[in-house]
Every structure is written in structure tokens, then in C-alpha cells.
Design a protein around this motif. Structure first.
Motif, mmCIF file in Angstrom:
data_model
loop_
_atom_site.group_PDB
_atom_site.id
_atom_site.type_symbol
_atom_site.label_atom_id
_atom_site.label_comp_id
_atom_site.label_asym_id
_atom_site.label_seq_id
_atom_site.Cartn_x
_atom_site.Cartn_y
_atom_site.Cartn_z
ATOM 1 N N VAL A 118 0.763 -1.047 -0.029
ATOM 2 C CA VAL A 118 0.112 -0.010 0.121
ATOM 3 C C VAL A 118 1.038 1.295 -0.084
ATOM 4 N N ASP A 119 2.025 1.228 0.735
ATOM 5 C CA ASP A 119 2.705 2.253 0.756
ATOM 6 C C ASP A 119 3.493 2.699 -0.530
ATOM 7 N N ARG A 120 3.753 1.387 -1.109
ATOM 8 C CA ARG A 120 4.264 1.584 -2.488
ATOM 9 C C ARG A 120 3.499 2.073 -3.670
ATOM 10 N N PHE A 121 2.180 1.419 -3.825
ATOM 11 C CA PHE A 121 1.629 1.773 -4.955
ATOM 12 C C PHE A 121 0.127 2.694 -4.495
ATOM 13 N N LYS A 122 0.143 2.819 -3.157
ATOM 14 C CA LYS A 122 -1.129 3.585 -2.896
ATOM 15 C C LYS A 122 -2.415 3.236 -3.578
ATOM 16 N N GLY A 123 -3.157 3.977 -4.309
ATOM 17 C CA GLY A 123 -4.321 3.541 -4.935
ATOM 18 C C GLY A 123 -4.121 3.243 -6.634
ATOM 19 N N SER A 124 -2.904 3.220 -7.049
ATOM 20 C CA SER A 124 -2.702 2.958 -8.547
ATOM 21 C C SER A 124 -2.776 1.598 -8.855
ATOM 22 N N LYS A 125 -2.626 0.564 -7.910
ATOM 23 C CA LYS A 125 -3.012 -0.838 -8.217
ATOM 24 C C LYS A 125 -4.103 -1.352 -7.121
ATOM 25 N N LEU A 126 -5.263 -0.627 -7.507
ATOM 26 C CA LEU A 126 -6.307 -0.897 -6.676
ATOM 27 C C LEU A 126 -6.897 -2.325 -6.615
ATOM 28 N N GLU A 127 -6.924 -2.696 -7.929
ATOM 29 C CA GLU A 127 -7.668 -4.402 -7.856
ATOM 30 C C GLU A 127 -6.592 -5.394 -7.293
ATOM 31 N N ARG A 128 -5.304 -5.014 -7.525
ATOM 32 C CA ARG A 128 -4.508 -5.947 -7.121
ATOM 33 C C ARG A 128 -4.545 -5.957 -5.584
ATOM 34 N N THR A 129 -4.363 -4.749 -5.138
ATOM 35 C CA THR A 129 -4.492 -4.479 -3.664
ATOM 36 C C THR A 129 -5.804 -5.086 -2.632
ATOM 37 N N ARG A 130 -6.733 -5.179 -3.556
ATOM 38 C CA ARG A 130 -8.023 -5.715 -3.267
ATOM 39 C C ARG A 130 -7.850 -7.352 -3.289
ATOM 40 N N ASP A 131 -7.456 -7.746 -4.425
ATOM 41 C CA ASP A 131 -6.927 -9.170 -4.314
ATOM 42 C C ASP A 131 -6.418 -9.807 -3.224
ATOM 43 N N LEU A 132 -5.295 -8.970 -3.038
ATOM 44 C CA LEU A 132 -4.368 -9.425 -1.844
ATOM 45 C C LEU A 132 -5.167 -9.538 -0.356
ATOM 46 N N PHE A 133 -5.861 -8.090 -0.197
ATOM 47 C CA PHE A 133 -6.695 -8.308 1.111
ATOM 48 C C PHE A 133 -7.785 -9.422 0.941
#
Length: 854
Positions: free
Chosen positions: A585-600
Motif C-alpha cells: 500500500v505504501d508503495r502503490f497507494k491507489g494505483s493498483k487498486l484491484e491487485r491490492t483488493r485481491d491481496l486483502f
């Protein structure tokens, strides 16, 4: 010249004259008895009746009657026994040289002519002789009794004979011969003979008898002593009287006792040394003490021997000092100026040096004793090395002996510490070559665990670092972590060298060295190798990822996190997931939203409920910051349904705060309603109801606030949670009226009754689970209530009713719900104390309706 008659003959003539005179007297007074004895002279009853009738006659008269009866019946035991008893009583209190004793002895001898088979006569005669203290005559009488009586009666005679042998005045040789004859008859009573020999100080013969008894395995002590007691009695005799036991091998006897009695070895060594000291063989005694200090294996035995040894040396020093004080002054004055020619064998300095050396050697000898107890005690070997502080050669020898002696599989402690301490000793003295040689041998030792072997390798590498040989340390780590290390096969078939490459301790040190002294590629290779052979821990994964991030390899670090996630499971992987999500999250913030949601979503699918709360909150925070707040609200609702009950309060608090911040009143009400209807702890539900009511009160929704308070009252027992009702009361005072206040009081009483009923039901159920079997249950219940309580609760005794008294029973379980008077008082207090404030009704309440004003 004519010899004068002896006193005995004079006494016999006197007795005959008295007999003739008594005969004339008797015949005149007792004609009836005389006629009876004349007609039946051999009837004992006739003579006994005659004697009984003349029991009050004079002593002389009765003696004459006895003599006449015994003349007619010389074998009558009854007449002889009565006659002897009567004459013995007559001599009671007389001096031993009284002539009556000789006459009495002659009478006993006459009785024994015909009654020599009667043991009672012999026993009384022997006791009579013992009182006269005539040793030879008594001894001869005992011998005659033993010859005359059968063997079955000898025990009665020997009892008196042994008592006679112990009498004062009996020569020791006589008593010893008596006991010697007795032991031939009763060999099992040799202990009595030994005791007598010790009493008369016949030490040699006593020791011989004791040794013979102990050598007989069938010997049983008649006095109940164990072989242990008998053995040490023998040791005391032979060591304290060495000059009297020349026929025994004292040293062989005591050494054989050391083999048998392991718990008394120290005492036996001290006894053996004491034997030589009493013989004046001081050097031999000193060698015995030295041998004992090298042989004993317990601290108790060591203390006994050492104390005896030190006392022996101190006594010698004291004796030499006294000798010098007595003779020194005269010799110095006489031989002044010629001291170099003097040779007086004055060895005082030698004895003092021996005593001082003995005291200095005590810690070392005590350490040797402890190591003889357990030669595999690592801690004791370290203590022994410290005892030789200042003597490097002794320390090296001790370390060498320790590493040769200690078996790692039997060691008490960490055996690798001996090798490490040995190597550090050489290092402190600057001998690096020998240090490396010791470490090299230590890495080939047969350790019980791989961790011990890894500790030796780590200590070796740290030594190379202290010597600034950095490449050498790295080479060591590469060699240690390489597969296929050979080593000697242990006793259990386990070779620690073959499992060394999986030691986490080694790999951790290797990683640190590569990061500090090597290159990034080398460090990455080490971390990758650790993950390949599955020795990495979650902390290793985190360290590897942090290393890559420091060098700006973010994607590589995320791949490391992914590998760690695949390797570990919850709860061990929790820290990896948190670090991964935080860094992503610190690295990409909101730029890779779907990837972050997949991780969560991935972590929430894998995490158990106990570990899911932090991930839900982190996910919701991410949606609030970079995503959709609607998604955040949904995440909060999901979290509230999944997290444990004890964590729901925290989730709902954040949920309500976020709803109020982003969506306003409607969503906040939805959050509150979802919260108070959820499965919360009782205290959390009560607190949320108060917060919800306060929220509605702040926006002017008084009725909604009152309804919420009414709903939350089911969680508030008035007796346990009075603060809830205080806030409601204050609310009614501020915003209510008389009817709402009464309604609040009614609800309060109803809730109190409900909680009281629940408590009563719980108590009754507990009582049913533990029934008491009693035939008279009513009586026991009345007794439990107490005599002064009037019996059962609610029961009125007839006596009280007849007296016309009004009995009001007290029920401890009764719930005070309040009376009508109390309600009226509350109503009056409301009317008098409560000042209701009238406020205009907001127009929004009426909607499109027209307001009619009065």
C-alpha cells in the motif's frame, strides 16, 4: 600335747546335746505327734503336719524336728527345701565370716548327697555361696552342679554362673574361661562373650571372635544387631587398640569393608589411618589419607577424611611446637655459634609446609571428588579450570582432560562450551594456531545435538572476526552450511555433521556476515538457499524483503513475501502478511487498486477469525483512503460478523465513527442498529445503547432516544449497573414529563424483577445438580435457618399465632418492587422536584400538516 577340737566339732557336739534335751521336752508336750511319727516314720505328711503345728516353737526345736524328719526321709525334697530356706533366713543379716555360714554350707552339702539332681537346691546353694564371695569354692560348686545335672538343666545354672563371672572381684582370667566354656555350649551367644571381653579389656580375643562371627555368613546376632553395626564395632576395636590385635590383618579387614559398605567409605578410611597413627607409623597414615582423598566419591566422605587428615597434621605441628619450646632455649644457649653443625631433626617447618599445602589443595581435591561422582558434569570442569587461575599449563591439561573425558551424550550441561572455552584460552594468550586447531577438533566431535556443533562453528567464525580475518569467517560459514559434511558416527547412529547444513543458527550468522562483509548477490543467494532447504523462519523472510527494499528491489521483495506466504500458515504468517500489505500500500497507494483488493481478499480468506480483525481494519482503511467508502462500510459489516465477540466492540466503534464522518445520520443509525442487534458482550451492548441514545438526543430525537434507552434497559440490572439508570433518569428530568418518568420507574422495577428471577432460577438449578440425601430434610432445613429464625421462611409457628402476635416472616430472596406508597411518593417527588421545560415542536415533525395553535 592334745590338739584342741575344731570349732565345727564343738558346734556339732553342742547341737547333739541340744537335740537330746529337746527330745525329752518334745516327748512330754507332743505325745500325739510323736506317736504318729513313731507309727509312720516314712510318711512326709506326718512330719510336715508336725512341723506346721510347731511353727511357733523355737528355732532350735524346729531344727531338731527337721533333722529327725530328714534322718527318716533323707530323699524328701519338701523337707530339705523347707529346712534349707528356714536356716538361710536365720542367717540373713549376718556377717560373711559368721560360723553359721559354714554350718549352712555343710547342710547344703548333706542335702545334695541325696538331691544332687534337683536344680532348685543347686541354684539356692550357688546363690548362697555367691553372697559369701568365696570365689574358688563357688566356682567348684558351679562345676559340680554342671556335672551333676542333666544337660537340659544347664541353662538355669549357666545364667547364675555368668552373673557370677561378671561380679566384682572375680579375676578376669577366671571370668574369661567361664565365658569360653559357655560359648562351647551356646556358640550363638558369642556376642555376650565379646561384650565381656571388651569390658575386661581383652581386645585381641574380642576382635578375633568378632572377625570369626562376621566371616560366617550364617551368623545371626542374638542382640538384634545388623552386620553393619557389628562390622563397625570390630573396626573401632582393631583401630583403637592396634597393639592387642597382632594376629589380625587390620588393613585387609577395613579394605574389605570399603567394598561392602559404600556409604561408610570415608569413615573406614579415617579408621585405617587412625590405626597406623596409634601404631606410630605416621608416614603410612599420611599415605593412607592421600589415597583416601583420591578414592572417595562423595562430598560427605571427603569431608570426613579431610577433617581427620587436617587434625592429624595440626596435632603433629602442635607437638613439634611444644617440643621446640621445651628444648629450644637450652640448646641455643649451649651451642651458640655452632648452629651449622646442629642436626636435631627439627622438622617443624616441614610439618607447617605440609599443613599449608593440604589446605591449599582442598578446592582441587573437592573438585576431583565431584568429578568422580559425575565425570560428565561440564559446569564442574569449568570450575576446575578456574581453580588453576595463574597456572596456564594446569589449565591446558584440565581442558584436555575435560574434552577427552566428557561424553556429549551423557553430559550435564552444554559440552560444546568446553571446546569453545579451550579455544578462547589459547586466543587470550595469542596462540591463534592452537585456537584454530582446537576449533577444528571441536567440529569433528560426537555431539548429541546439531545445535552444539553449530555453536562451535559460530564461535570459530566469531574468533576469525575478532582477528579481522573476514574472508576466513565467510569461508568457514560456507564450509559449515555446505551439504555432505562428514563426521564420526555417534553411538546412537546420529551424525550431527550430516545435519549441520540445516542449522538455523549457522544460516543466521551466515546471512549477517554476507550482508555486512559480502555482496548483495551473495546475501540473496544465501536467503534463497535457506528458503530452498526450508530452514527460513518468518523473521528471515522479513529480513530478506527489507534487504531488497533497502536496495530498491521492490518487486523482488514482494515475490519474497509471496514465497513466505506459500511456505507458512497462520498464525506464523501473520507478520509476513501485515508487512506485505503495508509495504504494498505504501508503495502503490491507489494505483493498483484491484491487485491490492485481491491481496486483502486472499488474506481474509486464509486468516482465522482470531487473526482477521487487523486485516479487516487495514482493508477498510485502504478503501477509505484510496477506494470507495461504500466498500469500506461493507468491510466493516463483514468484520463485525466474523471477528470474535471480544473484538466486535472495537470494530463497531470504528464503523460508527466512519459512517458518521462519511454518510451522516441515516447511515450512522443503520450502523448503531446493526451494532445493538449483534451478538455483543453485555457490557458492550449497554454502552452502545447509551451512545446511540446520546447521539439521537444531540440531534433532537427525544422519542427515539427514549426508545433506545428502553431497548438497552434489558442489559442493565439496576442493582449491578446503576449508572445506566442514572443517565436515563437525568434524561427524563431534562426532556421528559411525569408520565415518561413513571414509565421509566415501571421499566426499572420490571427489569429488576426479571434479573432477580433469573438469579433465582440459576440458584435452584445449582441446588438440583447437587442434591443432598437426607431422611429428615425438613429438620435439616430448619436447623440451617437457625433456632432463632423461627423455622422455614414464610412459616408462622402456632405458638406465635396463639399469642395474638402478628408474625411477619422475612424472606431473604424477596425482591422489593416498591409499594403503592412509594409510587405515590415518587410521583409527588416528580411533581415537586421536576420542573419540566416546555419547548416548541419543530415544524419538520408535522410535515405537510397544518399546525393549530390554541
Amino acid at each position: 600335747t592334745v590338739a584342741s577340737p575344731s570349732p565345727l566339732r564343738l558346734l556339732q557336739r553342742r547341737e547333739r546335746l541340744r537335740t537330746k534335751m529337746a527330745m525329752s521336752t518334745v516327748m512330754e508336750e507332743d505325745l500325739e505327734h510323736e506317736e504318729n511319727v513313731l507309727h509312720a516314720p516314712h510318711d512326709v505328711r506326718t512330719w510336715w503336719k508336725y512341723l506346721q503345728d510347731r511353727r511357733d516353737a523355737s528355732r532350735h526345736t524346729r531344727h531338731v524336728l527337721f533333722e529327725r524328719g530328714l534322718h527318716a526321709l533323707p530323699g524328701s525334697y519338701k523337707l530339705w527345701h523347707a529346712y534349707l530356706q528356714e536356716r538361710s533366713q536365720a542367717l540373713r543379716g549376718c556377717a560373711p565370716h559368721h560360723p553359721g555360714y559354714e554350718a549352712m554350707n555343710a547342710t547344703y552339702e548333706r542335702a545334695l548327697v541325696n538331691l544332687h539332681k534337683m536344680p532348685r537346691i543347686w541354684m539356692e546353694y550357688l546363690q548362697f555361696l555367691v553372697k559369701q564371695k568365696r570365689i574358688t569354692k563357688t566356682r567348684h560348686a558351679f562345676d559340680r552342679a554342671l556335672c551333676a545335672l542333666p544337660i537340659t538343666q544347664h541353662s538355669r545354672i549357666w545364667q547364675l554362673y555368668l552373673e557370677f563371672a561378671k561380679m566384682e572381684g572375680v579375676p578376669p582370667e577366671t571370668s574369661v574361661r567361664i565365658y569360653r566354656r559357655y560359648t562351647k555350649l551356646e556358640p550363638t551367644h558369642v556376642e555376650q562373650f565379646v561384650g565381656h571381653l571388651l569390658h575386661v579389656e581383652r581386645w585381641g580375643e574380642a576382635a578375633s571372635l568378632m572377625a570369626d562371627a562376621l566371616s560366617d555368613q550364617r551368623f545371626q546376632s542374638s542382640e538384634g544387631k545388623s552386620r553393619h553395626q557389628l562390622w563397625f564395632e570390630l573396626c573401632d576395636v582393631i583401630t583403637k587398640h592396634p597393639d592387642d590385635v597382632q594376629n589380625l590383618n587390620v588393613e585387609a579387614i577395613i579394605r574389605s569393608g570399603m567394598v561392602i559398605f559404600h556409604d561408610e567409605v570415608g569413615r573406614l578410611w579415617a579408621s585405617l589411618a587412625d590405626y597406623y597413627i596409634r601404631k606410630g607409623m605416621f608416614e603410612r597414615a599420611r599415605s593412607i589419607y592421600e589415597e583416601a582423598l583420591e578414592q572417595v566419591s562423595t562430598v560427605h566422605d571427603f569431608s570426613l577424611v579431610f577433617d581427620a587428615y587436617s587434625e592429624f597434621e595440626e596435632s603433629l605441628v602442635t607437638a613439634r611446637i611444644e617440643m621446640v619450646e621445651e628444648e629450644g632455649d637450652e640448646e641455643v644457649d649451649r651451642d651458640a655459634g655452632k648452629f651449622w653443625m646442629m642436626d636435631k631433626h627439627n622438622d617443624l617447618d616441614l610439618h607447617l609446609a605440609r599443613l599449608e599445602d593440604l589446605m591449599n589443595r582442598r578446592p582441587v581435591m573437592l573438585s576431583s571428588v565431584l568429578l568422580r561422582q559425575n565425570p560428565h558434569n561440564v559446569h564442574e570442569w569449568h570450575k576446575r579450570v578456574r581453580l588453576f587461575e595463574g597456572d596456564p599449563l594446569k589449565q591446558i591439561q584440565t581442558y584436555g582432560e575435560a574434552v577427552r573425558t566428557v561424553d556429549p551424550r551423557k553430559a550435564v550441561g552444554r559440552p560444546h562450551s568446553l571446546w569453545c572455552a579451550f579455544a578462547k584460552f589459547y586466543e587470550r594468550h595469542g596462540d591463534i594456531e592452537n585456537t584454530r586447531a582446537v576449533f577444528d577438533k571441536g567440529t569433528k566431535a560426537d555431539f548429541k545435538t546439531t545445535d552444539d556443533l553449530a555453536s562451535v562453528w559460530c564461535e570459530w567464525a566469531e574468533m576469525e572476526l575478532r582477528q579481522k580475518n573476514y574472508q576466513g569467517a565467510l569461508s568457514l560459514m560456507r564450509k559449515a552450511t555446505s551439504e555432505g559434511s562428514s563426521g564420526q558416527i555417534g553411538r546412537g547412529g546420529f551424525v550431527p555433521q550430516q545435519h549441520l547444513h540445516k542449522s538455523l543458527k549457522l544460516w543466521s550468522l551466515y546471512c549477517d556476515l554476507e550482508e555486512s562483509l559480502g555482496t548483495l548477490e551473495g546475501a540473496r543467494a544465501v536467503y534463497e538457499r535457506m528458503m530452498d532447504i526450508k530452514v527460513a523462519t518468518p523473521q528471515i523472510i522479513l529480513n530478506y524483503a527489507l534487504l531488497l527494499q533497502e536496495h530498491r528491489y521492490f518487486e523482488d521483495s514482494f515475490r519474497v513475501y509471496e514465497r513466505g506466504i506459500n511456505i507458512f500458515k497462520f498464525p506464523h504468517v501473520k507478520d509476513i502478511w501485515q508487512a506485505y500489505l503495508t509495504q504494498f500500500v505504501d508503495r502503490f497507494k491507489g494505483s493498483k487498486l484491484e491487485r491490492t483488493r485481491d491481496l486483502f481478499e486472499q488474506v481474509l480468506a486464509e486468516a482465522p477469525p482470531d487473526n482477521a480483525c487487523s486485516f479487516f481494519l487495514q482493508y477498510a482503511k485502504f478503501e477509505e483512503d484510496y477506494g470507495l467508502t461504500r466498500h469500506a462500510m461493507e468491510i466493516y459489516e463483514r468484520a463485525a460478523q466474523r471477528v470474535p465477540v471480544k473484538e466486535k466492540q472495537k470494530v463497531y466503534a470504528i464503523y460508527i465513527r466512519s459512517a458518521l464522518e462519511y454518510f451522516g445520520v441515516a447511515r450512522t443509525r443503520h450502523a448503531y442498529e446493526h451494532c445493538i442487534n449483534a451478538d455483543l458482550l453485555e457490557g458492550d451492548a449497554r454502552a452502545f445503547c447509551l451512545d446511540y441514545a446520546r447521539f439521537e438526543q444531540n440531534i433532537g430525537e427525544i422519542d427515539r432516544s427514549r426508545a433506545i434507552l428502553t431497548h438497552g434497559s434489558q442489559f442493565a440490572d439496576p442493582r449491578r449497573h446503576p449508572e445506566y439508570w442514572k443517565q436515563w433518569k437525568q434524561f427524563e428530568i431534562d426532556h421528559g414529563n411525569e408520565d415518561t418518568f413513571r414509565e421509566m420507574l415501571r421499566i426499572k422495577r420490571s427489569i429488576a424483577a426479571t434479573f432477580a428471577q433469573q438469579y433465582y432460577n440459576f440458584t435452584a438449578a445449582s441446588a438440583v445438580e447437587k442434591p443432598e440425601a437426607s431422611e429428615n430434610a425438613m429438620a435439616e432445613l430448619e436447623k440451617a435457618q437457625g433456632e432463632d429464625a423461627g423455622g422455614l421462611t414464610g412459616f408462622v409457628k402456632a405458638a406465635a399465632a396463639n399469642e395474638g402476635e402478628k408474625v411477619e416472616p422475612e424472606n431473604p430472596d424477596e425482591i422489593d418492587l416498591g409499594d403503592d406508597d412509594d409510587d405515590e411518593e415518587d410521583d409527588r417527588s416528580v411533581k415537586e422536584d421536576v420542573h419540566l421545560e416546555e419547548q416548541p415542536i419543530p415544524q419538520a415533525v408535522y410535515g405537510g400538516l397544518q399546525v393549530r395553535h390554541p
